[in-house]
Design an enzyme around this catalytic site. Structure first.
Site, PDB file in Angstrom:
ATOM      1  N   ASP A 103       0.807  -1.231   0.000  1.00 36.94           N
ATOM      2  CA  ASP A 103       0.000   0.000   0.000  1.00 36.94           C
ATOM      3  C   ASP A 103       0.838   1.279   0.000  1.00 36.94           C
ATOM      4  OD1 ASP A 103      -0.843  -0.810   3.466  1.00 36.94           O
ATOM      5  OD2 ASP A 103       0.892   0.286   2.694  1.00 36.94           O
ATOM      6  N   HIS A 118       6.849  -7.295  -1.544  1.00 39.32           N
ATOM      7  CA  HIS A 118       5.782  -7.753  -2.443  1.00 39.32           C
ATOM      8  C   HIS A 118       5.327  -6.683  -3.420  1.00 39.32           C
ATOM      9  CE1 HIS A 118       4.730 -10.998   0.782  1.00 39.32           C
ATOM     10  NE2 HIS A 118       5.815 -11.290   0.109  1.00 39.32           N
ATOM     11  N   CYS A 149       4.639  -3.016 -26.174  1.00 42.05           N
ATOM     12  CA  CYS A 149       4.522  -4.340 -26.823  1.00 42.05           C
ATOM     13  C   CYS A 149       3.092  -4.821 -26.952  1.00 42.05           C
ATOM     14  CB  CYS A 149       5.332  -5.360 -25.991  1.00 42.05           C
ATOM     15  SG  CYS A 149       4.481  -5.857 -24.476  1.00 42.05           S
TER      16      CYS A 149
HETATM   17  C1  BV8 Z   1       7.297 -17.708  -3.826  1.00 41.30           C
HETATM   18  C2  BV8 Z   1       1.053  -9.060  -2.897  1.00 41.30           C
HETATM   19  C3  BV8 Z   1       8.729 -19.028  -5.170  1.00 41.30           C
HETATM   20  C4  BV8 Z   1      -0.161  -9.259  -3.766  1.00 41.30           C
HETATM   21  C5  BV8 Z   1       1.252 -11.066  -1.549  1.00 41.30           C
HETATM   22  C6  BV8 Z   1       2.868 -24.260   0.853  1.00 41.30           C
HETATM   23  C7  BV8 Z   1       3.546 -24.098   2.049  1.00 41.30           C
HETATM   24  C8  BV8 Z   1       4.385 -23.007   2.264  1.00 41.30           C
HETATM   25  C9  BV8 Z   1       4.570 -22.049   1.264  1.00 41.30           C
HETATM   26  C10 BV8 Z   1       3.894 -22.212   0.087  1.00 41.30           C
HETATM   27  C11 BV8 Z   1       3.056 -23.300  -0.130  1.00 41.30           C
HETATM   28  N1  BV8 Z   1       2.538 -23.172  -1.366  1.00 41.30           N
HETATM   29  C12 BV8 Z   1       3.022 -22.053  -1.944  1.00 41.30           C
HETATM   30  C13 BV8 Z   1       3.859 -21.474  -1.065  1.00 41.30           C
HETATM   31  C14 BV8 Z   1       4.620 -20.233  -1.272  1.00 41.30           C
HETATM   32  C15 BV8 Z   1       3.682 -19.045  -1.138  1.00 41.30           C
HETATM   33  C16 BV8 Z   1       3.059 -19.013   0.236  1.00 41.30           C
HETATM   34  O1  BV8 Z   1       3.718 -18.705   1.214  1.00 41.30           O
HETATM   35  N2  BV8 Z   1       1.748 -19.337   0.277  1.00 41.30           N
HETATM   36  C17 BV8 Z   1       1.053 -19.339   1.550  1.00 41.30           C
HETATM   37  C18 BV8 Z   1      -0.413 -18.909   1.307  1.00 41.30           C
HETATM   38  C19 BV8 Z   1       1.112 -20.744   2.147  1.00 41.30           C
HETATM   39  N3  BV8 Z   1       4.519 -17.890  -1.342  1.00 41.30           N
HETATM   40  C20 BV8 Z   1       4.679 -17.411  -2.587  1.00 41.30           C
HETATM   41  O2  BV8 Z   1       4.087 -17.837  -3.560  1.00 41.30           O
HETATM   42  C21 BV8 Z   1       5.694 -16.296  -2.734  1.00 41.30           C
HETATM   43  N4  BV8 Z   1       6.554 -16.609  -3.840  1.00 41.30           N
HETATM   44  O3  BV8 Z   1       7.371 -18.474  -2.910  1.00 41.30           O
HETATM   45  O4  BV8 Z   1       7.939 -17.865  -5.015  1.00 41.30           O
HETATM   46  C22 BV8 Z   1       9.503 -18.807  -6.383  1.00 41.30           C
HETATM   47  C23 BV8 Z   1      10.885 -18.673  -6.291  1.00 41.30           C
HETATM   48  C24 BV8 Z   1      11.610 -18.495  -7.442  1.00 41.30           C
HETATM   49  C25 BV8 Z   1      10.968 -18.415  -8.701  1.00 41.30           C
HETATM   50  C26 BV8 Z   1       9.575 -18.499  -8.761  1.00 41.30           C
HETATM   51  C27 BV8 Z   1       8.839 -18.702  -7.616  1.00 41.30           C
HETATM   52  C28 BV8 Z   1       5.014 -14.997  -3.045  1.00 41.30           C
HETATM   53  C29 BV8 Z   1       4.238 -14.539  -1.833  1.00 41.30           C
HETATM   54  C30 BV8 Z   1       3.751 -13.106  -2.063  1.00 41.30           C
HETATM   55  C31 BV8 Z   1       2.300 -13.106  -2.425  1.00 41.30           C
HETATM   56  N5  BV8 Z   1       1.817 -11.720  -2.515  1.00 41.30           N
HETATM   57  N6  BV8 Z   1       0.888  -9.777  -1.630  1.00 41.30           N
HETATM   58  C32 BV8 Z   1      -1.362  -8.518  -3.250  1.00 41.30           C
HETATM   59  O5  BV8 Z   1      -1.256  -7.811  -2.232  1.00 41.30           O
HETATM   60  O6  BV8 Z   1      -2.425  -8.643  -3.877  1.00 41.30           O
HETATM   61  S1  BV8 Z   1       1.000 -11.885  -0.097  1.00 41.30           S
HETATM   62  C33 BV8 Z   1      -0.062 -11.029   0.859  1.00 41.30           C
HETATM   63  O7  BV8 Z   1      -0.530 -11.941   1.818  1.00 41.30           O
HETATM   64  C34 BV8 Z   1       0.551  -9.932   1.673  1.00 41.30           C
HETATM   65  O8  BV8 Z   1       1.539  -9.225   0.982  1.00 41.30           O
HETATM   66  C35 BV8 Z   1       1.093 -10.630   2.867  1.00 41.30           C
HETATM   67  O9  BV8 Z   1       2.377 -11.124   2.645  1.00 41.30           O
HETATM   68  C36 BV8 Z   1       0.172 -11.810   2.985  1.00 41.30           C
HETATM   69  C37 BV8 Z   1      -0.829 -11.569   4.073  1.00 41.30           C
HETATM   70  O10 BV8 Z   1      -0.116 -11.669   5.218  1.00 41.30           O
HETATM   71  P1  BV8 Z   1      -0.178 -10.521   6.334  1.00 41.30           P
HETATM   72  O11 BV8 Z   1       0.438  -9.288   5.826  1.00 41.30           O
HETATM   73  O12 BV8 Z   1       0.372 -11.160   7.526  1.00 41.30           O
HETATM   74  O13 BV8 Z   1      -1.695 -10.191   6.520  1.00 41.30           O
HETATM   75  P2  BV8 Z   1      -2.778 -11.124   7.144  1.00 41.30           P
HETATM   76  O14 BV8 Z   1      -4.088 -10.565   6.750  1.00 41.30           O
HETATM   77  O15 BV8 Z   1      -2.457 -12.542   6.836  1.00 41.30           O
HETATM   78  O16 BV8 Z   1      -2.590 -10.946   8.728  1.00 41.30           O
HETATM   79  C38 BV8 Z   1      -2.812  -9.702   9.310  1.00 41.30           C
HETATM   80  C39 BV8 Z   1      -2.250  -9.800  10.719  1.00 41.30           C
HETATM   81  O17 BV8 Z   1      -2.384  -8.522  11.341  1.00 41.30           O
HETATM   82  C40 BV8 Z   1      -2.994 -10.789  11.598  1.00 41.30           C
HETATM   83  O18 BV8 Z   1      -2.086 -11.551  12.340  1.00 41.30           O
HETATM   84  C41 BV8 Z   1      -3.815  -9.878  12.520  1.00 41.30           C
HETATM   85  O19 BV8 Z   1      -3.989 -10.466  13.809  1.00 41.30           O
HETATM   86  C42 BV8 Z   1      -2.948  -8.676  12.612  1.00 41.30           C
HETATM   87  N7  BV8 Z   1      -3.624  -7.412  12.913  1.00 41.30           N
HETATM   88  C43 BV8 Z   1      -4.897  -7.042  12.617  1.00 41.30           C
HETATM   89  N8  BV8 Z   1      -5.100  -5.771  13.040  1.00 41.30           N
HETATM   90  C44 BV8 Z   1      -3.928  -5.334  13.593  1.00 41.30           C
HETATM   91  C45 BV8 Z   1      -2.988  -6.373  13.511  1.00 41.30           C
HETATM   92  N9  BV8 Z   1      -1.742  -6.256  13.973  1.00 41.30           N
HETATM   93  C46 BV8 Z   1      -1.390  -5.077  14.539  1.00 41.30           C
HETATM   94  N10 BV8 Z   1      -2.239  -4.033  14.655  1.00 41.30           N
HETATM   95  C47 BV8 Z   1      -3.506  -4.124  14.195  1.00 41.30           C
HETATM   96  N11 BV8 Z   1      -4.353  -3.076  14.325  1.00 41.30           N
END
Ligand code: BV8
Length: 244
Positions: A103, A118, A149
């Site tokens: 963001d 990201h 392109c």
């Molecule tokens: C890659 C951009 C390899 C897009 C995002 C199986 C097991 C393990 C891993 C994998 C698997 N299968 C696939 C994978 C890998 C995969 C992955 O990890 N998947 C997960 C779902 C299991 N990862 C990938 O694919 C990554 N790439 O591995 O590539 C590779 C290598 C070489 C060549 C080719 C390929 C890419 C990952 C990036 C994806 N893009 N975002 C978009 O935004 O649209 S991810 C997106 O989700 C976010 O960026 C962020 O990373 C994630 C969400 O996580 P959080 O930020 O933690 O947010 P969330 O909502 O989950 O949690 C919020 C937290 O805040 C909570 O804990 C809550 O309690 C807390 N909270 C709430 N309010 C507050 C607060 N905290 C403080 N104050 C508050 N007020």
């Protein structure tokens, strides 16, 4: 909330890493990934839309989802949590800010150097060439096309299954392995490879501080768990450091 030993550790730290997730922007009105999607998007899960496959199958749907999120982000303002990290950056000898968020609110708050693992939702790239595109002819087609392109344009974010920017990721791992204190803020610690950074820091002997209203897979390793919103807790940390 802040124990004397945590305050002492913060004040004597040479290098602090802050690693943020969607939670730090929640108080700016930007929904987290854990939040259920609303309205038109309620029937989709982010993991289903944020992939190159989803984009190729439904380019208009994915483009429209990001246009909706860009609108939200453009209206959002940095909150006290973002601003507290700007203050922290100024009061620590070495400070590294890593974010999974797309963001851009850390930069808008005034953080000087931000490792955006990201990407950035407000930027656009060509799906075919991977180049950043700042202007294009709008022929009313959605998604618009690359002027160079004619490929489809897409948001400049890292989708699931895509590699993270190598330089930023390497800097993030290096900082995590060499810091004295690692602050994990507002992240569910669920998405790799960003989710491994705090564990690398812990293995290298850093003090781990988790700031989150809810537990995460990191909670067990954290020496300090500050249960609450980042917008309330981070200003307390910044104040403790400012009044050394
Ligand atoms: C890659 C951009 C390899 C897009 C995002 C199986 C097991 C393990 C891993 C994998 C698997 N299968 C696939 C994978 C890998 C995969 C992955 O990890 N998947 C997960 C779902 C299991 N990862 C990938 O694919 C990554 N790439 O591995 O590539 C590779 C290598 C070489 C060549 C080719 C390929 C890419 C990952 C990036 C994806 N893009 N975002 C978009 O935004 O649209 S991810 C997106 O989700 C976010 O960026 C962020 O990373 C994630 C969400 O996580 P959080 O930020 O933690 O947010 P969330 O909502 O989950 O949690 C919020 C937290 O805040 C909570 O804990 C809550 O309690 C807390 N909270 C709430 N309010 C507050 C607060 N905290 C403080 N104050 C508050 N007020």
């Amino acid at each position: 909330m802040l124990t004397p030993d945590l305050i002492q550790a913060l004040r004597s730290a040479q290098h602090i890493v802050a690693s943020t997730g969607a939670g730090i922007s929640a108080e700016s009105g930007v929904p987290t990934f854990r939040d259920a999607q609303t309205g038109l998007w309620s029937k989709f899960r982010p993991e289903e839309l944020a992939t190159p496959e989803a984009f190729l199958q439904n380019p208009k749907t994915v483009w429209d989802w990001y246009a909706w999120r860009r609108e939200l982000v453009a209206r959002a303002e940095p909150n006290a949590g973002h601003r507290a990290l700007v203050a922290l950056e100024a009061s620590v000898p070495e400070f590294t800010l890593i974010t999974q968020n797309v963001d851009g609110l850390h930069r808008r708050a005034g953080s000087q150097s931000v490792l955006e693992l990201h990407g950035n939702i407000m930027q656009t790239q060509c799906f075919s060439e991977g180049t950043l595109v700042t202007e294009w002819n709008d022929h009313g087609e959605t998604p618009p096309r690359c002027p160079a392109c004619n490929g489809l344009l897409r948001p400049n974010v890292v989708w699931f299954g895509e590699a993270l920017p190598a330089a930023a990721l390497e800097q993030a791992f290096t900082a995590s392995r060499h810091c004295d204190v690692f602050l994990s803020i507002g992240t569910s610690t669920a998405v790799a490879p960003a989710s491994s950074l705090p564990f690398e820091a812990h293995a290298a002997g850093a003090l781990i501080v988790e700031i989150n209203p809810d537990p995460t897979p990191l909670t067990r390793q954290a020496q300090h768990v500050l249960r609450g919103p980042a917008g309330k807790i981070l200003p307390l940390l910044a104040a403790a450091l400012a009044n050394r």
